[in-house]
Design a protein around this motif. Sequence first.
Motif, PDB file in Angstrom:
ATOM      1  N   GLU A   1      -9.848  10.192   0.369  1.00  0.00           N
ATOM      2  CA  GLU A   1     -11.004  10.527   1.198  1.00  0.00           C
ATOM      3  C   GLU A   1     -11.964  11.450   0.464  1.00  0.00           C
ATOM      4  N   SER A   2     -11.402  12.338  -0.356  1.00  0.00           N
ATOM      5  CA  SER A   2     -12.235  13.291  -1.101  1.00  0.00           C
ATOM      6  C   SER A   2     -13.099  12.598  -2.147  1.00  0.00           C
ATOM      7  N   ASP A   3     -12.731  11.351  -2.509  1.00  0.00           N
ATOM      8  CA  ASP A   3     -13.535  10.599  -3.481  1.00  0.00           C
ATOM      9  C   ASP A   3     -14.777   9.978  -2.841  1.00  0.00           C
ATOM     10  N   ILE A   4     -14.819   9.969  -1.508  1.00  0.00           N
ATOM     11  CA  ILE A   4     -15.977   9.419  -0.797  1.00  0.00           C
ATOM     12  C   ILE A   4     -16.894  10.589  -0.448  1.00  0.00           C
ATOM     13  N   SER A   5     -17.960  10.730  -1.193  1.00  0.00           N
ATOM     14  CA  SER A   5     -18.847  11.896  -1.047  1.00  0.00           C
ATOM     15  C   SER A   5     -19.937  11.692  -0.003  1.00  0.00           C
ATOM     16  N   ALA A   6     -20.064  10.487   0.518  1.00  0.00           N
ATOM     17  CA  ALA A   6     -21.136  10.183   1.464  1.00  0.00           C
ATOM     18  C   ALA A   6     -21.028  11.022   2.733  1.00  0.00           C
ATOM     19  N   GLU A   7     -22.186  11.441   3.246  1.00  0.00           N
ATOM     20  CA  GLU A   7     -22.230  12.099   4.556  1.00  0.00           C
ATOM     21  C   GLU A   7     -22.081  11.046   5.646  1.00  0.00           C
TER      22      GLU A   7
ATOM     23  N   TYR B   1     -24.898   7.886   2.220  1.00  0.00           N
ATOM     24  CA  TYR B   1     -24.726   8.151   3.648  1.00  0.00           C
ATOM     25  C   TYR B   1     -23.997   6.977   4.288  1.00  0.00           C
ATOM     26  N   ILE B   2     -23.202   7.296   5.292  1.00  0.00           N
ATOM     27  CA  ILE B   2     -22.553   6.283   6.123  1.00  0.00           C
ATOM     28  C   ILE B   2     -22.964   6.557   7.567  1.00  0.00           C
ATOM     29  N   THR B   3     -23.446   5.534   8.235  1.00  0.00           N
ATOM     30  CA  THR B   3     -23.782   5.690   9.651  1.00  0.00           C
ATOM     31  C   THR B   3     -22.898   4.763  10.475  1.00  0.00           C
ATOM     32  N   ILE B   4     -22.498   5.236  11.631  1.00  0.00           N
ATOM     33  CA  ILE B   4     -21.761   4.403  12.576  1.00  0.00           C
ATOM     34  C   ILE B   4     -22.468   4.489  13.917  1.00  0.00           C
ATOM     35  N   SER B   5     -22.635   3.364  14.563  1.00  0.00           N
ATOM     36  CA  SER B   5     -23.480   3.294  15.763  1.00  0.00           C
ATOM     37  C   SER B   5     -22.712   3.659  17.028  1.00  0.00           C
ATOM     38  N   ARG B   6     -21.963   4.712  16.935  1.00  0.00           N
ATOM     39  CA  ARG B   6     -21.242   5.281  18.081  1.00  0.00           C
ATOM     40  C   ARG B   6     -21.172   6.785  17.887  1.00  0.00           C
ATOM     41  N   ASP B   7     -21.271   7.520  18.981  1.00  0.00           N
ATOM     42  CA  ASP B   7     -21.134   8.974  18.931  1.00  0.00           C
ATOM     43  C   ASP B   7     -20.251   9.424  20.088  1.00  0.00           C
ATOM     44  N   PRO B   8     -18.969   9.662  19.816  1.00  0.00           N
ATOM     45  CA  PRO B   8     -18.047  10.041  20.899  1.00  0.00           C
ATOM     46  C   PRO B   8     -18.469  11.301  21.656  1.00  0.00           C
TER      47      PRO B   8
ATOM     48  N   SER C   1     -20.018  -5.454  -2.696  1.00  0.00           N
ATOM     49  CA  SER C   1     -19.904  -6.437  -3.773  1.00  0.00           C
ATOM     50  C   SER C   1     -21.233  -7.120  -4.044  1.00  0.00           C
ATOM     51  N   ASP C   2     -21.945  -7.456  -2.990  1.00  0.00           N
ATOM     52  CA  ASP C   2     -23.232  -8.142  -3.127  1.00  0.00           C
ATOM     53  C   ASP C   2     -24.229  -7.287  -3.891  1.00  0.00           C
ATOM     54  N   ALA C   3     -24.164  -5.971  -3.663  1.00  0.00           N
ATOM     55  CA  ALA C   3     -25.079  -5.051  -4.346  1.00  0.00           C
ATOM     56  C   ALA C   3     -24.539  -4.589  -5.695  1.00  0.00           C
ATOM     57  N   GLY C   4     -23.289  -4.916  -5.991  1.00  0.00           N
ATOM     58  CA  GLY C   4     -22.692  -4.512  -7.259  1.00  0.00           C
ATOM     59  C   GLY C   4     -22.434  -3.024  -7.367  1.00  0.00           C
ATOM     60  N   ILE C   5     -22.065  -2.402  -6.244  1.00  0.00           N
ATOM     61  CA  ILE C   5     -21.787  -0.971  -6.245  1.00  0.00           C
ATOM     62  C   ILE C   5     -20.405  -0.699  -5.656  1.00  0.00           C
ATOM     63  N   SER C   6     -19.964   0.534  -5.743  1.00  0.00           N
ATOM     64  CA  SER C   6     -18.673   0.938  -5.172  1.00  0.00           C
ATOM     65  C   SER C   6     -18.903   1.919  -4.028  1.00  0.00           C
ATOM     66  N   ILE C   7     -17.840   2.239  -3.315  1.00  0.00           N
ATOM     67  CA  ILE C   7     -17.954   3.161  -2.185  1.00  0.00           C
ATOM     68  C   ILE C   7     -18.406   4.547  -2.650  1.00  0.00           C
ATOM     69  N   SER C   8     -18.138   4.891  -3.886  1.00  0.00           N
ATOM     70  CA  SER C   8     -18.552   6.207  -4.404  1.00  0.00           C
ATOM     71  C   SER C   8     -20.058   6.293  -4.636  1.00  0.00           C
ATOM     72  N   ASP C   9     -20.734   5.133  -4.653  1.00  0.00           N
ATOM     73  CA  ASP C   9     -22.192   5.122  -4.842  1.00  0.00           C
ATOM     74  C   ASP C   9     -22.954   5.345  -3.539  1.00  0.00           C
ATOM     75  N   ILE C  10     -22.252   5.292  -2.416  1.00  0.00           N
ATOM     76  CA  ILE C  10     -22.903   5.426  -1.110  1.00  0.00           C
ATOM     77  C   ILE C  10     -23.265   6.888  -0.853  1.00  0.00           C
TER      78      ILE C  10
ATOM     79  N   LYS D   1     -14.049   7.718   7.374  1.00  0.00           N
ATOM     80  CA  LYS D   1     -13.731   7.966   5.956  1.00  0.00           C
ATOM     81  C   LYS D   1     -12.288   7.587   5.648  1.00  0.00           C
ATOM     82  N   SER D   2     -11.403   7.843   6.581  1.00  0.00           N
ATOM     83  CA  SER D   2     -10.001   7.471   6.390  1.00  0.00           C
ATOM     84  C   SER D   2      -9.861   5.953   6.288  1.00  0.00           C
ATOM     85  N   GLU D   3     -10.573   5.227   7.164  1.00  0.00           N
ATOM     86  CA  GLU D   3     -10.539   3.758   7.124  1.00  0.00           C
ATOM     87  C   GLU D   3     -11.073   3.244   5.790  1.00  0.00           C
ATOM     88  N   LEU D   4     -12.170   3.830   5.319  1.00  0.00           N
ATOM     89  CA  LEU D   4     -12.773   3.391   4.058  1.00  0.00           C
ATOM     90  C   LEU D   4     -11.887   3.735   2.863  1.00  0.00           C
ATOM     91  N   ALA D   5     -11.243   4.896   2.917  1.00  0.00           N
ATOM     92  CA  ALA D   5     -10.335   5.280   1.830  1.00  0.00           C
ATOM     93  C   ALA D   5      -9.185   4.292   1.726  1.00  0.00           C
TER      94      ALA D   5
END
Length: 574
Positions: free
Chosen positions: A115-121, A62-69, A51-60, A104-108
Amino acid sequence: MYILGINAFHGDSSACLLKDGVILCATEEERFRRIKHWAGFPSEAIRFCLSDAGISISDIDYITISRDPKANFSKKIIHTLKNRVEIKSIINRLLNSKKVGSIKSELANLFNVKESDISAEVHNIEHHRSHIASAFFASRFKKSAILSIDGFGDFTSTMTSIGTDNKIKVLDSVNYPHSLGIFYTTATQFLGFQNYGDEYKVMGLAPYGEAKYLKELSEIVKKTDNGFFKLNKKYFRHFQEGVAMDWESGEPKIELLFTEEWENLFFKARMKGDDLDQFHIDLATSVQRFTEDMIFHILTKLHQKTGLENICITGGVAQNSVVNGKILSNTPFKNIYVPSAGNDAGTSIGSALYLYNHILDKERLSEIKTAYFGRRSSEVEIISCLQKKGVEFERLNDNELFERVSEKLINGGVIGWFQGRSEFGPRALGHRSILVDPRRKDVKDLLNEKIKRREGFRPFAPSILEEYVNEYFVQNDEVLFMEKVYDIKKEKHSTIPAVTHVDGTGRLQSVNRNISPRFYRLISSFQRKSGVPMILNTSFNENEPIVNKPEEALDCFLRTKMDMLVMENIIVER
């Protein structure tokens, strides 16, 4: 290019947004949920960033998460089999890993899209590499040694590395269950401070005692020849039982980690609310000194390996500002950088920077010298909040504002100061602060009676105009994030008793005219009246996360005995 960085399903969950490598915004989930150290999915922090950047999740992109199982997977299996870890702990970890893998499921679900609408890696960045990137890629150093040290994450508690330009090379690591962070947490629990994140209380208590128990502690943690350490397993429950954590309600809780052997060594544990005896105080002193010595041991060995003058420090243990202030005088390193959020919240930024610089091979940008990445409020929002509550207020121009507020400080007022974007990290740095005249001798009693209601042994910090640091402190340094404790010159102790701790130190923030222009101007106005170029600065809260919105600032003001509330150019006065 937009990168959304996330720390999720872990203490101090957070989110940040980078555009072409530049941090647009970053915030902790606790600021929205109003639960300290929130450990779930940072949905509100993510909403804020987009919201602060005025964009949507489809504009992202890349998504990074600071955990690697997948990190250290074989080591996890070997440890589980070797130590016969309880099945409950294994199940909890597997469930947590499953959540980490379903971003991606959480973000969807969050944005009501497929989920298919979120194109970010999506990139899973190992926990300590995220910590390391949050420090090195934010620093000014082209080449530096780096130490990340905390409780544990992705089965690692400590990692050393070298950063060169936009690349990080890991040198060595210490794996779970051996952890200096867990040692400090265990001691914190034994001393009766059993909430998640209470370690800073031990740091604040330490100057009141003597380090009488270093010999006993050296039985619990031993130095190793390779420059690291080993825990004696008989003193810790987590070797077999795991670290039993509960964060289903969002508030992280850790079950007690010390064993009967620890109690046999140090007598009965102090329970929450029990009196603090001299024994407890001396043990806190010993734990702090022992931890300092252990970190100097690690860093001295790291310097021998690298031969570098620069060091970046990060991880939860890097929030120990007393240690940070002693590193340059107790190790061969000459320059140091500690980020504003060395704790796990900072890994959201770190994972994003690791992707941008190390993986995507992009050039590094300028040093990050600000922590003001959070929410801000417009004057319209502030006035609307006050009108809804029927609270009388004044709107002043800048000249009137700084004159009125500095005069209130001179006359003994306690002021809630709410300006601009909130800080990212655990320290209030003049945007969400409570301010008092540092010359007052009665400040601890005053603040704890009026607002904080916290232990009397905990110190309050000075924010000083950067040009005057060498006039008041023994060490002259740029300390933008209140990340180091330094010695206050003896001749100044009586001048600023409110911010001089019992051992003659202060956790300083050097205030820069360009980075914090309004806070700088307020302190300058106070200096013209008092002759002292600093203000006592503590976080704007009352046993809760730091205030984020005008409603929270007003509620804190109304339920405490604060004298004045200042939100941008709006003043509320009792």
